[in-house]
Design a protein around this motif. Sequence first.
Motif: not given
Length: 346
Positions: A303-311
Amino acid sequence: MLVLDDVHKVFGKGKDKKVEALKGINLKVDKGEIFGVVGFSGAGKSTLIRCVNILERPTSGKVLINDVDLLTLNPRDLRKQRKKIGMIFQQYNLLQAKTIFKNVAMPLILEGVPKDEIKEKVTKLLSFVGLADRMNHYPEQLSGGQKQRVGIARALATDPDILLCDEATSALDPNTTEAVLELLRKVRDELGITILMITHEMNVIRDVCDKVAVIEKGTIVEQGSVIDVFTEPKTKIARSFVRTVLNQTIPPSIKRLIEESSQTNPHGIYRIIFKGASTNTPLLSNTAKKFSIDLNVIHGMVTELQGVPFGNLLVEFKGDREEINRAIQYINENDAVIKEVSKDAI
């Protein structure tokens, strides 16, 4: 800048009647930040925010705004400082018998500001929140989101340095919540106002806050940047909040697969967390090619958190223990976090 330094709040008198609502709260909110405090009902959130503007006077500690300790001020100076602290409420707190214009103007009327200045300022504020065409309406004629916009405009009337939001979106539907949060971002970005918001909705923290603190039973149990707390929550309560918005719930069939795998491969289940640029790297593919191990992705999401990709992935490794350890070291060296997990912790 807002600083809470070892703030305690005890209600009641006498040994058997005392309730310690806040237990040594330490927070620092820098200028221009949107800082969220999240917790369940009864955790101390509302008491904390009311201590910031001294609607509740802390039993001990310091409340500093721009290096001024509000607890040291006399009543006249405290009233002056409070003008620089705006407040937005869950239930709007609008005067039903007054027009929208009068509701926003009320803080200025109470200050004795000249009428022509009031008209100019209120008109500008209502335009800023998107309600210029509603100034002669009454609260009952507005939707919940529009009422909250009025509340925001009223809170901005005294040109505050800090805006306090007390569950400002909990009475709103998701689409309206998103619009109100966008307005709060606009308040921060265009007016440079620092925002402290309390909520029990982790999606609000995810969507608008720069930093977050998790409060439980009057104590801050975890705090940090939103990206750090979401990707690597360290406490059970933080993990439970994160799960409400990142949908990390593992289906029962996958859990059974993990349990079966753990019986034959008890040290092979790992959680791998990717942040930022590491999500664009074929790390798992490279790991499988580089080392003599079998790698199986069991469950995960990106997903994305405040413009930062996160897996966040659950992965099973099979192979020689030494080779697995080398693979783990390789993953850690490539900007990802990997931790072994037991089936009970999944």
